[in-house]
Write an enzyme that holds these catalytic residues in place. Structure first.
Site, PDB file in Angstrom:
ATOM      1  N   ALA A  82       0.836  -1.206   0.000  1.00  0.00           N
ATOM      2  CA  ALA A  82       0.000   0.000   0.000  1.00  0.00           C
ATOM      3  C   ALA A  82       0.869   1.254   0.000  1.00  0.00           C
ATOM      4  CB  ALA A  82      -0.920  -0.010   1.220  1.00  0.00           C
ATOM      5  N   LEU A 110       2.695   6.056  -2.875  1.00  0.00           N
ATOM      6  CA  LEU A 110       3.793   6.931  -3.306  1.00  0.00           C
ATOM      7  C   LEU A 110       3.799   7.060  -4.833  1.00  0.00           C
ATOM      8  CD1 LEU A 110       6.596   5.673  -0.878  1.00  0.00           C
ATOM      9  CD2 LEU A 110       5.574   7.953  -0.906  1.00  0.00           C
ATOM     10  N   CYS A 170      10.941  -1.368  -7.673  1.00  0.00           N
ATOM     11  CA  CYS A 170       9.796  -1.772  -6.841  1.00  0.00           C
ATOM     12  C   CYS A 170       8.430  -1.189  -7.188  1.00  0.00           C
ATOM     13  CB  CYS A 170      10.110  -1.491  -5.388  1.00  0.00           C
ATOM     14  SG  CYS A 170      11.437  -2.560  -4.805  1.00  0.00           S
TER      15      CYS A 170
HETATM   16  N1  LIG Z   1      15.781  -2.001  -3.619  1.00  0.00           N
HETATM   17  C1  LIG Z   1      15.091  -1.318  -2.718  1.00  0.00           C
HETATM   18  O1  LIG Z   1      15.285  -0.120  -2.561  1.00  0.00           O
HETATM   19  C2  LIG Z   1      14.067  -1.978  -1.865  1.00  0.00           C
HETATM   20  C3  LIG Z   1      13.719  -3.303  -2.048  1.00  0.00           C
HETATM   21  N2  LIG Z   1      12.769  -3.905  -1.252  1.00  0.00           N
HETATM   22  C4  LIG Z   1      12.451  -5.321  -1.400  1.00  0.00           C
HETATM   23  O2  LIG Z   1      13.529  -6.075  -0.834  1.00  0.00           O
HETATM   24  C5  LIG Z   1      13.735  -7.280  -1.569  1.00  0.00           C
HETATM   25  C6  LIG Z   1      15.178  -7.360  -2.034  1.00  0.00           C
HETATM   26  O3  LIG Z   1      15.419  -6.287  -2.934  1.00  0.00           O
HETATM   27  P1  LIG Z   1      16.896  -5.903  -3.386  1.00  0.00           P
HETATM   28  O4  LIG Z   1      17.802  -5.928  -2.207  1.00  0.00           O
HETATM   29  O5  LIG Z   1      16.755  -4.674  -4.181  1.00  0.00           O
HETATM   30  O6  LIG Z   1      17.243  -7.154  -4.335  1.00  0.00           O
HETATM   31  P2  LIG Z   1      18.646  -7.571  -4.935  1.00  0.00           P
HETATM   32  O7  LIG Z   1      18.373  -8.283  -6.194  1.00  0.00           O
HETATM   33  O8  LIG Z   1      19.591  -6.415  -4.912  1.00  0.00           O
HETATM   34  O9  LIG Z   1      19.223  -8.627  -3.864  1.00  0.00           O
HETATM   35  C7  LIG Z   1      18.686  -9.880  -3.629  1.00  0.00           C
HETATM   36  C8  LIG Z   1      19.819 -10.858  -3.355  1.00  0.00           C
HETATM   37  O10 LIG Z   1      19.277 -12.094  -2.924  1.00  0.00           O
HETATM   38  C9  LIG Z   1      20.134 -13.145  -3.394  1.00  0.00           C
HETATM   39  N3  LIG Z   1      19.428 -14.414  -3.339  1.00  0.00           N
HETATM   40  C10 LIG Z   1      18.347 -14.806  -4.074  1.00  0.00           C
HETATM   41  N4  LIG Z   1      17.955 -16.037  -3.680  1.00  0.00           N
HETATM   42  C11 LIG Z   1      18.791 -16.422  -2.695  1.00  0.00           C
HETATM   43  C12 LIG Z   1      18.882 -17.607  -1.894  1.00  0.00           C
HETATM   44  N5  LIG Z   1      18.001 -18.608  -2.003  1.00  0.00           N
HETATM   45  N6  LIG Z   1      19.886 -17.706  -0.984  1.00  0.00           N
HETATM   46  C13 LIG Z   1      20.774 -16.677  -0.840  1.00  0.00           C
HETATM   47  N7  LIG Z   1      20.729 -15.544  -1.566  1.00  0.00           N
HETATM   48  C14 LIG Z   1      19.743 -15.410  -2.477  1.00  0.00           C
HETATM   49  C15 LIG Z   1      20.496 -12.684  -4.799  1.00  0.00           C
HETATM   50  O11 LIG Z   1      21.668 -13.335  -5.255  1.00  0.00           O
HETATM   51  C16 LIG Z   1      20.683 -11.174  -4.589  1.00  0.00           C
HETATM   52  O12 LIG Z   1      22.042 -10.851  -4.329  1.00  0.00           O
HETATM   53  C17 LIG Z   1      12.699  -7.259  -2.696  1.00  0.00           C
HETATM   54  O13 LIG Z   1      11.583  -7.990  -2.265  1.00  0.00           O
HETATM   55  C18 LIG Z   1      12.336  -5.802  -2.833  1.00  0.00           C
HETATM   56  O14 LIG Z   1      11.024  -5.637  -3.304  1.00  0.00           O
HETATM   57  C19 LIG Z   1      12.167  -3.227  -0.243  1.00  0.00           C
HETATM   58  C20 LIG Z   1      12.484  -1.926   0.008  1.00  0.00           C
HETATM   59  C21 LIG Z   1      13.460  -1.195  -0.771  1.00  0.00           C
HETATM   60  O1  LIG Z   2      10.108  -0.638  -1.909  1.00  0.00           O
HETATM   61  C1  LIG Z   2      11.018  -0.010  -2.396  1.00  0.00           C
HETATM   62  O2  LIG Z   2      11.829  -0.454  -3.203  1.00  0.00           O
HETATM   63  C2  LIG Z   2      11.192   1.449  -2.087  1.00  0.00           C
HETATM   64  O3  LIG Z   2      10.619   2.163  -3.210  1.00  0.00           O
HETATM   65  C3  LIG Z   2      10.771   3.566  -3.139  1.00  0.00           C
HETATM   66  O4  LIG Z   2      12.143   3.920  -3.078  1.00  0.00           O
HETATM   67  P1  LIG Z   2      13.061   4.027  -4.395  1.00  0.00           P
HETATM   68  O5  LIG Z   2      12.407   3.320  -5.528  1.00  0.00           O
HETATM   69  O6  LIG Z   2      14.412   3.599  -3.993  1.00  0.00           O
HETATM   70  O7  LIG Z   2      13.159   5.585  -4.709  1.00  0.00           O
HETATM   71  P2  LIG Z   2      12.092   6.793  -4.703  1.00  0.00           P
HETATM   72  O8  LIG Z   2      12.749   7.952  -4.105  1.00  0.00           O
HETATM   73  O9  LIG Z   2      10.806   6.379  -4.133  1.00  0.00           O
HETATM   74  O10 LIG Z   2      11.925   7.086  -6.251  1.00  0.00           O
HETATM   75  C4  LIG Z   2      11.266   6.172  -7.115  1.00  0.00           C
HETATM   76  C5  LIG Z   2      11.093   6.797  -8.475  1.00  0.00           C
HETATM   77  O11 LIG Z   2      10.149   7.853  -8.436  1.00  0.00           O
HETATM   78  C6  LIG Z   2      10.699   9.042  -8.982  1.00  0.00           C
HETATM   79  N1  LIG Z   2      10.111  10.207  -8.283  1.00  0.00           N
HETATM   80  C7  LIG Z   2      10.139  10.306  -6.937  1.00  0.00           C
HETATM   81  C8  LIG Z   2       9.565  11.376  -6.299  1.00  0.00           C
HETATM   82  C9  LIG Z   2       8.925  12.380  -7.041  1.00  0.00           C
HETATM   83  O12 LIG Z   2       8.387  13.386  -6.525  1.00  0.00           O
HETATM   84  N2  LIG Z   2       8.917  12.259  -8.393  1.00  0.00           N
HETATM   85  C10 LIG Z   2       9.482  11.191  -9.033  1.00  0.00           C
HETATM   86  O13 LIG Z   2       9.419  11.113 -10.274  1.00  0.00           O
HETATM   87  C11 LIG Z   2      12.194   8.896  -8.745  1.00  0.00           C
HETATM   88  O14 LIG Z   2      12.933   9.723  -9.602  1.00  0.00           O
HETATM   89  C12 LIG Z   2      12.381   7.426  -9.025  1.00  0.00           C
HETATM   90  O15 LIG Z   2      12.475   7.168 -10.399  1.00  0.00           O
HETATM   91  C13 LIG Z   2      10.101   4.082  -1.869  1.00  0.00           C
HETATM   92  O16 LIG Z   2      10.314   5.489  -1.767  1.00  0.00           O
HETATM   93  C14 LIG Z   2      10.660   3.386  -0.637  1.00  0.00           C
HETATM   94  O17 LIG Z   2       9.962   3.807   0.518  1.00  0.00           O
HETATM   95  C15 LIG Z   2      10.511   1.885  -0.806  1.00  0.00           C
HETATM   96  O18 LIG Z   2      11.097   1.214   0.292  1.00  0.00           O
END
Ligand SMILES: NC(=O)C1=CN([C@@H]2O[C@H](COP(=O)(O)OP(=O)(O)OC[C@H]3O[C@@H](n4cnc5c(N)ncnc54)[C@H](O)[C@@H]3O)[C@@H](O)[C@H]2O)C=CC1
Ligand SMILES: O=C(O)[C@H]1O[C@H](OP(=O)(O)OP(=O)(O)OC[C@H]2O[C@@H](n3ccc(=O)[nH]c3=O)[C@H](O)[C@@H]2O)[C@H](O)[C@@H](O)[C@@H]1O
Length: 469
Positions: A224, A229, A278
């Protein structure tokens, strides 16, 4: 209540690495081991060149690594010795099968759960850190209970979604708006598991900001939050199109509405579209869950947020083409920025990818420059065919020399500092600037001689007649 002394995190990615580094820094008495199946990723975490760029991350990792922060590929060993396991593996959109293009692919999650079940010899608290569909905890519990060969091992599952944003991950983790922990708070064991995780965060997060909820609320709150966002961005982007049509200025509109305390000023920057790994994935997943419950109208509502984002990207491309006399065939276009936002090298779902393809389809040649994205990454994202028309540049001057136009795809601060007068001198004329992030000084650019298109701003007289896109 369990006192946690050893934590393991499965998945050393954008979330696992920074979150565990923060826990290691704030809880020196807890030993934190981050494990991954990818040897190159773990090697990078153990080197001086970390696998991800995040301001402030290096300092913390270098300070804690080898003390109470470890990176390893020994997944089973780390699981065996810890009391609490965070699972932070990737949960991308399914590419094949049932729910293709919509549902979350839980293959990596299930694999992690099976590994946990197979090698756990003592009770474990499992923390869902990845973003997952509602009721994933239920499925995971079944996998764990049915696959553990050791008698009497207890698994408590918590949902602790992560809200950090890339580029500001360390400040977000250091001072989160809130930490959300979902668990089976209706029974004492579930409450004890929640309390154990609360104690970890309480080392640095004020207790009033540590929210507890039932499992399903916590899981759904994450989807949500991202949907809300993204919806704000699509809403302001929809306004940007109307601003161009009416002569209103989207910056003035967002400021005017953002000062209403009920609306608030954040996340109202019009842009060429939201990217990142995401927002789209989580909205598609949310809409899929709605469809599975027969809530088609609700699903359609959320789909429209993604639809508006696609419209904004294609609208930007059409604007560029029509401004440049309806033909960009053979023209050189400099693309400044390729990451999905500033202060990250991450390009997942970056709007630059779609805009780049759109321009190439119309025959343009692209010079791409991003301060943090390597040429190899651009090649992977754009594909071999498109790369025939792309030059990856190592400086902005290289990208801009001889270009007919420049488009700003990422809001990197350095773009504002460039000597735009000198840039004008090395570009073809008329020289066009297409600002997809509204970061440049448009009046100054016009005074220099550029034709400027800025999203959601009143149209330059030169561009009149190219309206209606
Ligand atoms: N990237 C972001 O800013 C955010 C991501 N999330 C969520 O967090 C989760 C992870 O996202 P990221 O860190 O961006 O992904 P990522 O792809 O950067 O990292 C995931 C890692 O998990 C490893 N992996 C996969 N299966 C595995 C296993 N069975 N055993 C050990 N390692 C394993 C992969 O090799 C990879 O290095 C996703 O569900 C995403 O939606 C939540 C908030 C922010
Ligand atoms: O679940 C996730 O992966 C994360 O997704 C976003 O974080 P992120 O994608 O890292 O970055 P944001 O700052 O949210 O920006 C996302 C996209 O929206 C764009 N954006 C953001 C803000 C805005 O006012 N306008 C806009 O076009 C950014 O340039 C970017 O392309 C959320 O902000 C996080 O809270 C969340 O944890």
């Amino acid at each position: 209540m369990v006192t946690v002394t050893k934590i393991c995190c499965i998945g050393a990615g954008y979330v696992g690495g920074p979150t565990m580094a923060m826990i290691a820094q704030k809880c020196p008495d807890i030993e934190v081991t981050v494990v991954d199946i990818s040897q190159p990723r773990i090697d990078a975490w153990n080197s001086s060149e970390l696998p991800i760029y995040e301001p402030g991350l290096d300092e913390i990792v270098f300070a804690r690594r080898g003390k109470n922060l470890f990176f390893s590929t020994d997944v089973e060993g780390a699981i065996r010795k810890c009391e609490m396991i965070f699972v932070s593996v990737n949960t991308p959109t399914k590419k094949t099968g049932l729910g293709k293009g919509k549902a979350a692919d839980l293959t990596y999650w299930e694999l992690a759960a099976r590994t946990i079940a197979a090698c756990s010899e003592s009770d474990k608290i499992i923390v869902e850190k990845s973003t997952v569909p509602v009721r994933t905890a239920e499925a995971i519990e079944k996998v764990l209970q049915r696959n553990c060969p050791h008698e009497g091992v207890r698994f408590d599952i918590l949902s602790n979604p992560e809200f950090l944003a890339e580029g500001t991950a360390m400040t977000d983790l250091n001072a989160p708006d809130r930490v959300l922990i979902g668990g089976k708070i209706e029974n004492p064991e579930g409450q004890a598991a929640v309390d154990a995780l609360v104690e970890v965060y309480a080392n640095w997060v004020p207790r009033a900001q540590i929210l507890t909820a039932n499992l399903w609320s916590a899981e759904l709150s994450k989807l949500a939050a991202n949907a809300f966002l993204a919806q704000r961005i699509s809403s302001i982007n929809a306004m940007s199109a109307l601003c161009e049509a009416t002569g209103a200025d989207v910056k003035q509109v967002s400021h005017a509405i953002g000062t209403d305390s009920r609306i608030g000023p954040k996340f109202l920057n019009a842009s060429v579209g939201f990217g990142g790994s995401c927002f789209q994935k989580d909205i598609l997943n949310l809409a899929y869950i709605c469809e599975c419950h027969g809530l088609h109208e609700v699903a359609n509502y959320w789909h429209s947020v993604v639809g508006m984002n696609d419209y904004q990207k294609s609208r930007f491309v059409r604007r560029m083409i029509s401004a440049m006399f309806n033909t960009i065939s053979g023209k050189k276009i400099a693309m400044l920025g390729f990451a999905f936002k500033k202060d990250t090298g991450d390009t997942r779902e970056s709007p630059a990818i779609d805009v780049g393809h759109g321009l190439i389809e119309d025959g343009a040649k692209l010079n791409i420059y991003d301060p943090k994205v390597a040429a190899d990454q651009i090649k992977m994202d754009m594909g071999d065919e498109a790369m025939k028309r792309i030059t990856c540049c190592t400086s902005h001057t290289e990208a801009l020399t001889g270009a007919h136009a420049v488009c700003i795809m990422t809001e990197w601060d350095e773009f504002k500092e460039y000597d735009w007068e000198a840039i004008y001198g090395v570009m073809e004329k008329p020289a066009f600037v297409f600002d997809g992030r509204l970061i440049l000084d448009h009046q100054k650019l016009k005074d220099i001689g550029f034709i400027v298109y800025a999203l959601g701003k009143p149209l330059d007289p030169f561009l009149k007649g190219a309206e209606g896109v």
